[in-house]
Design a protein around this motif. Sequence first.
Motif, PDB file in Angstrom:
ATOM      1  N   ASP A   1     -12.561 -56.716   7.742  1.00  0.00           N
ATOM      2  CA  ASP A   1     -11.214 -56.337   8.663  1.00  0.00           C
ATOM      3  C   ASP A   1     -10.805 -54.916   8.696  1.00  0.00           C
ATOM      4  OD1 ASP A   1     -10.427 -55.716   6.071  1.00  0.00           O
ATOM      5  OD2 ASP A   1      -9.449 -57.409   5.499  1.00  0.00           O
ATOM      6  N   ILE A   2      -9.882 -54.704   9.407  1.00  0.00           N
ATOM      7  CA  ILE A   2      -9.230 -53.324   9.782  1.00  0.00           C
ATOM      8  C   ILE A   2      -9.040 -52.553   8.389  1.00  0.00           C
ATOM      9  CG2 ILE A   2      -7.468 -51.800  10.911  1.00  0.00           C
ATOM     10  CD1 ILE A   2      -8.969 -53.213  12.894  1.00  0.00           C
ATOM     11  N   GLU A   3      -8.662 -53.006   7.388  1.00  0.00           N
ATOM     12  CA  GLU A   3      -8.130 -52.461   6.225  1.00  0.00           C
ATOM     13  C   GLU A   3      -9.384 -51.624   5.221  1.00  0.00           C
ATOM     14  OE1 GLU A   3      -5.382 -51.259   5.736  1.00  0.00           O
ATOM     15  OE2 GLU A   3      -4.712 -52.444   7.288  1.00  0.00           O
ATOM     16  N   SER A   4     -10.241 -52.709   5.431  1.00  0.00           N
ATOM     17  CA  SER A   4     -11.828 -52.487   4.746  1.00  0.00           C
ATOM     18  C   SER A   4     -12.442 -51.348   5.487  1.00  0.00           C
ATOM     19  CB  SER A   4     -12.671 -53.674   4.534  1.00  0.00           C
ATOM     20  OG  SER A   4     -12.057 -54.720   4.087  1.00  0.00           O
ATOM     21  N   ALA A   5     -12.171 -51.219   6.804  1.00  0.00           N
ATOM     22  CA  ALA A   5     -13.044 -50.339   7.616  1.00  0.00           C
ATOM     23  C   ALA A   5     -12.338 -49.004   7.567  1.00  0.00           C
ATOM     24  CB  ALA A   5     -13.047 -50.505   9.319  1.00  0.00           C
ATOM     25  N   VAL A   6     -10.985 -48.860   7.412  1.00  0.00           N
ATOM     26  CA  VAL A   6     -10.128 -47.682   6.998  1.00  0.00           C
ATOM     27  C   VAL A   6     -10.769 -47.199   5.794  1.00  0.00           C
ATOM     28  CG1 VAL A   6      -7.637 -46.725   6.749  1.00  0.00           C
ATOM     29  CG2 VAL A   6      -8.319 -48.250   8.663  1.00  0.00           C
ATOM     30  N   ARG A   7     -10.556 -47.820   4.563  1.00  0.00           N
ATOM     31  CA  ARG A   7     -11.020 -47.430   3.501  1.00  0.00           C
ATOM     32  C   ARG A   7     -12.390 -46.790   3.544  1.00  0.00           C
ATOM     33  NH1 ARG A   7      -8.280 -52.060   1.346  1.00  0.00           N
ATOM     34  NH2 ARG A   7     -10.183 -53.297   1.207  1.00  0.00           N
ATOM     35  N   ALA A   8     -13.407 -47.398   4.187  1.00  0.00           N
ATOM     36  CA  ALA A   8     -14.821 -47.088   4.098  1.00  0.00           C
ATOM     37  C   ALA A   8     -14.744 -45.788   4.958  1.00  0.00           C
ATOM     38  CB  ALA A   8     -15.663 -48.067   4.919  1.00  0.00           C
ATOM     39  N   VAL A   9     -13.939 -45.354   5.867  1.00  0.00           N
ATOM     40  CA  VAL A   9     -13.903 -44.253   6.621  1.00  0.00           C
ATOM     41  C   VAL A   9     -13.367 -43.142   5.821  1.00  0.00           C
ATOM     42  CG1 VAL A   9     -13.201 -42.826   8.682  1.00  0.00           C
ATOM     43  CG2 VAL A   9     -13.927 -45.083   9.152  1.00  0.00           C
ATOM     44  N   LEU A  10     -12.413 -43.430   4.981  1.00  0.00           N
ATOM     45  CA  LEU A  10     -11.785 -42.525   4.284  1.00  0.00           C
ATOM     46  C   LEU A  10     -12.778 -42.042   3.209  1.00  0.00           C
ATOM     47  CD1 LEU A  10      -7.946 -44.007   4.131  1.00  0.00           C
ATOM     48  CD2 LEU A  10      -8.744 -41.697   4.964  1.00  0.00           C
ATOM     49  N   ALA A  11     -13.398 -43.128   2.482  1.00  0.00           N
ATOM     50  CA  ALA A  11     -14.229 -42.827   1.443  1.00  0.00           C
ATOM     51  C   ALA A  11     -15.460 -41.872   1.832  1.00  0.00           C
ATOM     52  CB  ALA A  11     -14.852 -43.976   0.744  1.00  0.00           C
ATOM     53  N   HIS A  12     -16.003 -42.277   3.139  1.00  0.00           N
ATOM     54  CA  HIS A  12     -16.989 -41.228   3.760  1.00  0.00           C
ATOM     55  C   HIS A  12     -16.490 -39.946   3.815  1.00  0.00           C
ATOM     56  CE1 HIS A  12     -20.326 -40.406   5.815  1.00  0.00           C
ATOM     57  NE2 HIS A  12     -19.674 -40.092   6.763  1.00  0.00           N
ATOM     58  N   TYR A  13     -15.288 -39.676   4.609  1.00  0.00           N
ATOM     59  CA  TYR A  13     -14.882 -38.317   4.530  1.00  0.00           C
ATOM     60  C   TYR A  13     -14.510 -37.790   3.261  1.00  0.00           C
ATOM     61  CZ  TYR A  13     -11.601 -34.516   5.592  1.00  0.00           C
ATOM     62  OH  TYR A  13     -10.910 -33.370   5.877  1.00  0.00           O
ATOM     63  N   ALA A  14     -14.173 -38.173   2.186  1.00  0.00           N
ATOM     64  CA  ALA A  14     -14.174 -37.655   0.845  1.00  0.00           C
ATOM     65  C   ALA A  14     -15.429 -37.312   0.272  1.00  0.00           C
ATOM     66  CB  ALA A  14     -13.443 -38.758  -0.127  1.00  0.00           C
ATOM     67  N   ALA A  15     -16.428 -38.135   0.552  1.00  0.00           N
ATOM     68  CA  ALA A  15     -17.806 -37.842   0.094  1.00  0.00           C
ATOM     69  C   ALA A  15     -18.310 -36.565   0.745  1.00  0.00           C
ATOM     70  CB  ALA A  15     -18.671 -39.107   0.354  1.00  0.00           C
ATOM     71  N   CYS A  16     -18.004 -36.582   2.151  1.00  0.00           N
ATOM     72  CA  CYS A  16     -18.546 -35.501   3.068  1.00  0.00           C
ATOM     73  C   CYS A  16     -17.700 -34.132   2.559  1.00  0.00           C
ATOM     74  CB  CYS A  16     -18.390 -35.550   4.536  1.00  0.00           C
ATOM     75  SG  CYS A  16     -19.309 -37.082   5.258  1.00  0.00           S
ATOM     76  N   ARG A  17     -16.880 -34.164   2.097  1.00  0.00           N
ATOM     77  CA  ARG A  17     -15.880 -32.921   1.678  1.00  0.00           C
ATOM     78  C   ARG A  17     -16.533 -32.455   0.526  1.00  0.00           C
ATOM     79  NH1 ARG A  17      -9.546 -33.512   1.864  1.00  0.00           N
ATOM     80  NH2 ARG A  17      -9.993 -31.242   0.828  1.00  0.00           N
ATOM     81  N   ILE A  18     -16.779 -33.356  -0.493  1.00  0.00           N
ATOM     82  CA  ILE A  18     -17.651 -32.899  -1.702  1.00  0.00           C
ATOM     83  C   ILE A  18     -18.609 -32.568  -1.452  1.00  0.00           C
ATOM     84  CG2 ILE A  18     -18.552 -33.977  -4.044  1.00  0.00           C
ATOM     85  CD1 ILE A  18     -16.060 -35.953  -3.749  1.00  0.00           C
ATOM     86  N   GLN A  19     -19.419 -32.891  -0.574  1.00  0.00           N
ATOM     87  CA  GLN A  19     -20.991 -32.421  -0.102  1.00  0.00           C
ATOM     88  C   GLN A  19     -20.822 -31.096   0.293  1.00  0.00           C
ATOM     89  OE1 GLN A  19     -23.059 -35.000   2.549  1.00  0.00           O
ATOM     90  NE2 GLN A  19     -24.255 -35.828   0.909  1.00  0.00           N
ATOM     91  N   ASN A  20     -19.923 -30.941   1.212  1.00  0.00           N
ATOM     92  CA  ASN A  20     -19.793 -29.683   1.996  1.00  0.00           C
ATOM     93  C   ASN A  20     -19.380 -28.633   0.906  1.00  0.00           C
ATOM     94  OD1 ASN A  20     -20.439 -30.638   4.463  1.00  0.00           O
ATOM     95  ND2 ASN A  20     -18.320 -30.947   5.096  1.00  0.00           N
ATOM     96  N   GLN A  21     -18.340 -28.954   0.015  1.00  0.00           N
ATOM     97  CA  GLN A  21     -17.802 -27.693  -0.854  1.00  0.00           C
ATOM     98  C   GLN A  21     -19.135 -27.600  -1.742  1.00  0.00           C
ATOM     99  OE1 GLN A  21     -14.709 -30.116  -2.770  1.00  0.00           O
ATOM    100  NE2 GLN A  21     -13.394 -29.521  -0.955  1.00  0.00           N
ATOM    101  N   GLN A  22     -20.082 -28.304  -2.098  1.00  0.00           N
ATOM    102  CA  GLN A  22     -21.186 -28.077  -3.003  1.00  0.00           C
ATOM    103  C   GLN A  22     -22.206 -27.184  -2.363  1.00  0.00           C
ATOM    104  OE1 GLN A  22     -22.407 -31.932  -4.315  1.00  0.00           O
ATOM    105  NE2 GLN A  22     -21.024 -32.008  -6.170  1.00  0.00           N
TER     106      GLN A  22
END
Length: 234
Positions: free
Chosen positions: A211-232
């Motif tokens: 559903d939409i909510e799960s897709a939104v959560r997955a995108v936000l989690a991916h963005y958070a993971a990418c930010r941590i990776q970029n900072q490292q």
Amino acid sequence: MSAASPLTPHASPVITIDGPSASGKGTVAERVAMALGFHFLDSGALYRLTALAAMKQGVALDDAPHIAELAACLPATFRDGSVWLAGENVTDAIRAEAVGEGASNVAALPAVRAALLDRQRAYRQLPGLVADGRDMGTVVFADAAAKVFLTASAEARAERRYKQLIEKGNSASLTDLVADMQARDARDTTRAVAPLKPAPDALLLDTTHMDIESAVRAVLAHYAACRIQNQQGH
Ligand code: DC
């Protein structure tokens, strides 16, 4: 707007959400933008507006130079969830199936894609941008902070479009919608310029059973993971 070097990260982060028609990417992108307080670019609307402008002026949809000219100086504005073309509210008009068809045709013209490039990039402003389309992660914002490719089976997408049409009081045939969806996918994925395909570094998200909510959560989690990776990495 000053152009950043390809080697220096741009100050304003972009999340790209690409995928085929009716994959739900528009809704997901808008909600992700809202959750983060980011700007939102519905790039498909620009192709739809170009097609509508051409149809209104009786310009043939394969007249590349003329349509590129229209695209370059589209008198379009986006305000409070509405879309305006030369002072006319075209929010519903650009969603018509015929305009979607037209958009898919004009989107195959390299001169039209080139004419819309700067306009799309100008949406990249602080605090950030969520951009939805077909080539956001591969061409327009190739240096995006996080990229997602959202898919769903043609049947699931046709069913979603069918429900939307029926809810709006339109008649629709599910069989025709599946066929239209497959024809448009074929045109969008096989065109020579900026074909619909996932960027090599995109997260693939199949929403057939999501559903939409799960897709939104997955995108936000991916963005958070990418930010941590970029900072490292920096
Ligand atoms: O996302 P949409 O259905 O509103 O897009 C309409 C058409 O525009 C679609 O057939 C493909 C094209 N398009 C494109 O080629 N590149 C984009 N970035 C966005 C849309």
